[in-house]
Write an enzyme that holds these catalytic residues in place. Structure first.
Site: not given
Length: 405
Positions: A75-76, A155, A183, A203-205, A243, A329
């Site tokens: 996401a960043t 967040n 979020q 974001s994935g995580h 890639t 963060c």
């Protein structure tokens, strides 16, 4: 029950077993390890196939066209690509950007960088409940405003901004609209056919997928444009070269597919645990403040300030639970949360805040343990606090003049 208890799901989530299983199929010699950009053999074609499926899975959660999904490293990066990319593409129209003081650092610091490049950024205040005053937002919009960037779910507080209305306001004035949805994905229903959003970061995580992968939704109709920030082989329709990490993308795709399947189940489970946590903590403790708004927020994030307790000592006292004060963060700094300061909380309350974030794998037993631990720890720390003693005696601490040595 295993200790410590993980209650920091807003910082990151463990990868769901179903996701890890799919990822493992894309790593080794007898798996799907090819480069999706290799056009001349089966290894490449098979990798491209699973990447296409992942793109579709991400798009399905938000009701988008798969061609509107650009994969990134998180996401960043998505925030950087959307904000810098759009600002640079549309700079002939104007150089004014609007965002909020409570945004994630990935948005705030990207805007700061654009200020160094000659853009003008308005950082809007929020109300005491963490929400934007939409009339003030309308008054801030100008003829040379090219971009508005407002997060969907905060967040630290979990409050949900009114993205639908802000989108209408931006579309009316032909201003590009970016939303950081890191979020909110999997926690709030998102339909980009209904929302007038041009760019949306994911974001994935944060959704039980792997770290190191994210996505940016880029609207096709009406077309949203941006300038690439990463140059190379022209991957992702020229918007993001590099890639494609097949296993990461498959992980994110599976995580988003599971989030869609389990949406109702997750929501009900987390909502019940949230009620249990808030009732347990707020019911019989005094000088405890809920940060944000309870009626317009996601159930998974609960931010509470405990007056007359120092935040750092509180975190050390409750080391059996993994929680945070402020966001991960910025939790390395001892500054009070800039988000809570923006709500008008004083330094003491901002310093004594704890963010509990609940997730798919949290149990009732863990919540009950947390409530007891908090009550005992707060009680113990307050017994040691001279300020608490003065408060108990009815002394107005704001009127006390402290001697300077």
């Amino acid at each position: 029950m295993k200790l410590p208890i993980y209650l920091d799901y807003a910082a990151t989530t463990p990868v769901d077993e179903r996701v890890a299983k799919e990822m493992m199929q894309c790593l080794t010699m007898d798996g799907n390890f090819g480069n999706p950009a290799s056009r001349s053999h089966r290894f490449g074609w098979q990798a491209e196939e699973v990447v296409d499926q992942a793109r579709t899975d991400v798009a399905d959660l938000i009701n988008a066209d798969p061609r509107e999904i650009v994969f990134t490293s998180g996401a960043t990066e998505s925030n950087n690509l959307a904000i810098k990319g759009a600002a640079q593409f549309y700079k002939k129209k104007g150089k004014h950007i609007i965002t909020a003081k409570t945004e994630h650092k990935a948005v705030i610091d990207t805007c700061r960088e654009l200020e160094r490049q000659g853009f003008e950024v308005t950082y809007m205040d929020v109300e005491e409940n963490g929400l934007l005053d939409l009339q003030k937002l309308a008054d801030t919009m100008r003829d040379d405003t090219v971009l508005v960037s407002i997060m969907h779910v905060n967040n630290e507080l979990g409050v949900i901004q009114d993205i639908a209305t802000i989108g209408e306001m931006c579309r009316e004035r032909k201003i590009m609209f970016h939303v950081d949805a890191a979020q909110s994905a999997g926690k709030v229903l998102i339909d980009v056919q209904q929302l007038k959003v041009d760019f949306m970061s994911f974001s994935g995580h944060k959704v039980y997928g792997p770290k190191g992968v994210g996505a940016l939704y880029v609207r096709r109709k009406p077309r949203a444009r941006l300038e690439a920030q990463m140059h190379g082989g022209g991957h992702e329709r020229g918007m993001r070269s590099g890639t494609l990490a097949t296993h990461q993308l498959v992980g994110m795709g599976t995580a988003f597919r599971v989030a869609k399947q389990d949406f109702e189940k997750d929501h009900a489970h987390i909502s019940a645990l949230r009620k249990r946590l808030i009732d347990g903590i707020m019911s019989d403790m005094e000088e405890v403040y809920f940060n944000g708004t309870q009626d317009q927020s996601v159930p998974g994030i609960v931010n509470i300030s405990f007056n007359f307790v120092e935040g750092e000592s509180l975190l050390m006292a409750v080391k059996d639970i993994a929680v945070s004060s402020g966001s991960a963060c910025t939790s390395a700094s001892l500054e009070p949360s800039y988000v809570l300061r923006a709500l008008g909380r004083n330094d003491e309350l901002a310093h004594s805040s704890i963010r509990f974030s609940i997730g798919r794998f949290t149990t009732e037993e863990e919540i009950d343990y947390t409530v007891e631990l908090m009550k005992n720890s707060i009680g113990r720390l307050r017994e040691m606090s001279p300020l608490w003693e003065m408060h108990q005696e009815g002394i107005d601490l704001d009127s006390v003049e402290w001697a300077h040595h």
